[in-house]
Scaffold this active site. Structure first.
Site, PDB file in Angstrom:
ATOM      1  N   TYR A   1      -4.302 -21.793 -23.486  1.00 56.15           N
ATOM      2  CA  TYR A   1      -3.683 -21.179 -22.311  1.00 56.15           C
ATOM      3  C   TYR A   1      -3.041 -19.829 -22.607  1.00 56.15           C
ATOM      4  O   TYR A   1      -2.605 -19.142 -21.685  1.00 56.15           O
ATOM      5  CB  TYR A   1      -2.696 -22.161 -21.663  1.00 56.15           C
ATOM      6  CG  TYR A   1      -3.485 -23.238 -20.954  1.00 56.15           C
ATOM      7  CD1 TYR A   1      -3.853 -23.089 -19.627  1.00 56.15           C
ATOM      8  CD2 TYR A   1      -3.944 -24.355 -21.642  1.00 56.15           C
ATOM      9  CE1 TYR A   1      -4.636 -24.027 -18.992  1.00 56.15           C
ATOM     10  CE2 TYR A   1      -4.726 -25.310 -21.019  1.00 56.15           C
ATOM     11  CZ  TYR A   1      -5.069 -25.140 -19.690  1.00 56.15           C
ATOM     12  OH  TYR A   1      -5.855 -26.069 -19.062  1.00 56.15           O
TER      13      TYR A   1
ATOM     14  N   THR B   1     -10.942 -28.792 -24.066  1.00 53.74           N
ATOM     15  CA  THR B   1      -9.748 -29.646 -23.984  1.00 53.74           C
ATOM     16  C   THR B   1      -8.665 -28.927 -23.189  1.00 53.74           C
ATOM     17  O   THR B   1      -8.809 -27.747 -22.870  1.00 53.74           O
ATOM     18  CB  THR B   1      -9.177 -29.908 -25.396  1.00 53.74           C
ATOM     19  OG1 THR B   1      -8.757 -28.646 -25.934  1.00 53.74           O
ATOM     20  CG2 THR B   1     -10.197 -30.535 -26.319  1.00 53.74           C
ATOM     21  N   LYS B   2      -7.580 -29.644 -22.920  1.00 55.48           N
ATOM     22  CA  LYS B   2      -6.393 -28.991 -22.379  1.00 55.48           C
ATOM     23  C   LYS B   2      -5.410 -28.786 -23.538  1.00 55.48           C
ATOM     24  O   LYS B   2      -4.254 -29.208 -23.498  1.00 55.48           O
ATOM     25  CB  LYS B   2      -5.781 -29.819 -21.244  1.00 55.48           C
ATOM     26  CG  LYS B   2      -6.454 -29.520 -19.909  1.00 55.48           C
ATOM     27  CD  LYS B   2      -5.809 -30.233 -18.742  1.00 55.48           C
ATOM     28  CE  LYS B   2      -4.532 -29.612 -18.265  1.00 55.48           C
ATOM     29  NZ  LYS B   2      -4.681 -28.316 -17.582  1.00 55.48           N
ATOM     30  N   ALA B   3      -5.918 -28.155 -24.598  1.00 57.13           N
ATOM     31  CA  ALA B   3      -5.080 -27.817 -25.750  1.00 57.13           C
ATOM     32  C   ALA B   3      -4.185 -26.645 -25.337  1.00 57.13           C
ATOM     33  O   ALA B   3      -4.656 -25.687 -24.717  1.00 57.13           O
ATOM     34  CB  ALA B   3      -5.956 -27.423 -26.928  1.00 57.13           C
TER      35      ALA B   3
END
Ligand code: PMP
Length: 299
Positions: free
Chosen positions: A165, A159-161
């Site tokens: 990052y 995901t782009k959770a």
């Protein structure tokens, strides 16, 4: 860094929980669950000539990512698409970057957050080349990252959770301090995975090799570039790639919404020369993102 224009102090409008508000008023409280516990998921989109490229795919990924983080964004895909378009328009932008983010609010503090409000906000701004243009054309310099992409059993890896990052920022900072533009991450097993915000493609004897995206983002740009390569009849091999193999490749490039198609000149001690395949796919991508969706559909 004194001349940086802070992102919280600009003119324009931000879409915030259903309405467009003044840019500087788009604030949240320090006791936001999303800030403390990374219960947040975001997207990165680019508009070309006022049209957001693959908008619905990005919105669907945002909604899916939120579900993976166990929350439901209180807007439909169509409503979010429309909100993104409105944000671009309200800011009079044509070529720009679009950043939607959904996060848990302040109604509960602690690990459990069942009753928090789900917020959604969207900003858009002028954002040129992700890597400095002169580096981009020569091929960017990468070095191995400090951290590895986690096992999907350890984190919601695809995901782009926001939380994912943390290791990207740390890895990128470490290599920037050594004069590199980005870090190349291995996965938890030690295979080549991706950059801190872009997927990787490696070319040898006219064949494209790219890592199997089973523990990192299968980027929308990655999927687009694979279909462009297919159209050109270029052979594609999706497989696990060991770092020791890097010396075998001639051309390397990375892809991402922000990075677009960016040639790579070096990874650690390995040197690559941007060549015909990179150039062809870079040009095809630049053409496609500027082709109206109706014309693409009619092909
Ligand atoms: N990997 C990571 C970690 C990213 O942040 C991104 C950018 N979203 C990508 C790959 C590329 O994905 P996309 O092409 O969908 O932008």
């Amino acid at each position: 860094m004194a001349d940086l224009m802070s992102y919280d102090d600009r003119d324009g409008f931000i879409w915030f929980n259903g309405e467009l508000i003044a840019w500087r008023d788009a604030k949240l409280h320090m006791l936001s669950h999303g800030l403390h516990y990374a219960s947040a998921v975001f997207e990165g989109e680019r508009a070309y000539g006022g049209e957001i490229f693959e908008l619905t795919k990005h919105t669907e990924r945002l909604v899916d990512g939120a579900q993976t983080l166990d929350f439901e964004i209180p807007y439909s895909v169509a409503e979010i698409d429309e909100a993104c378009r409105q944000t671009v328009k309200a800011n009079n932008l044509s070529d720009c970057y679009v950043r939607p983010i959904a996060w848990r609010g302040s109604e509960m503090m602690g690990v459990s957050a069942q009753a928090t409000k789900i917020n959604l906000s969207i900003a858009a701004w002028d954002w040129g080349s992700y890597f400095p243009m002169e580096d981009r054309l020569k091929g960017i310099k990468l070095a191995w990252a400090t951290y590895r992409r986690p096992d999907p059993a350890t984190a919601p890896a695809r995901t782009k959770a926001a939380g994912l990052y943390m290791i990207c920022t740390l890895s990128k900072h470490a290599v920037e301090a050594e004069g590199y533009q980005d870090a190349m991450m291995l996965d938890w097993r030690g295979f080549v995975a991706e950059g801190t915000g872009a997927n990787i493609f490696l070319i040898k004897d006219g064949v494209i090799h790219t890592p199997t995206p089973d523990c990192f983002l299968n980027g929308i740009t990655r999927q687009t570039v694979l279909s462009l390569a297919e159209k050109r009849g270029i052979q594609i091999v999706e497989r696990y790639i060991k770092p020791e193999e890097l010396g075998d490749f001639e051309e390397v490039f990375v892809t991402g919404t922000a990075a677009e198609v960016t040639p790579v000149g070096e990874i650690d001690q390995h040197r690559f020369t941007p060549g015909k395949i990179t150039e062809a796919l870079l040009t095809d991508y630049e053409t496609l993102v500027r082709t109206p969706p109706a014309a693409v559909a009619a092909e």
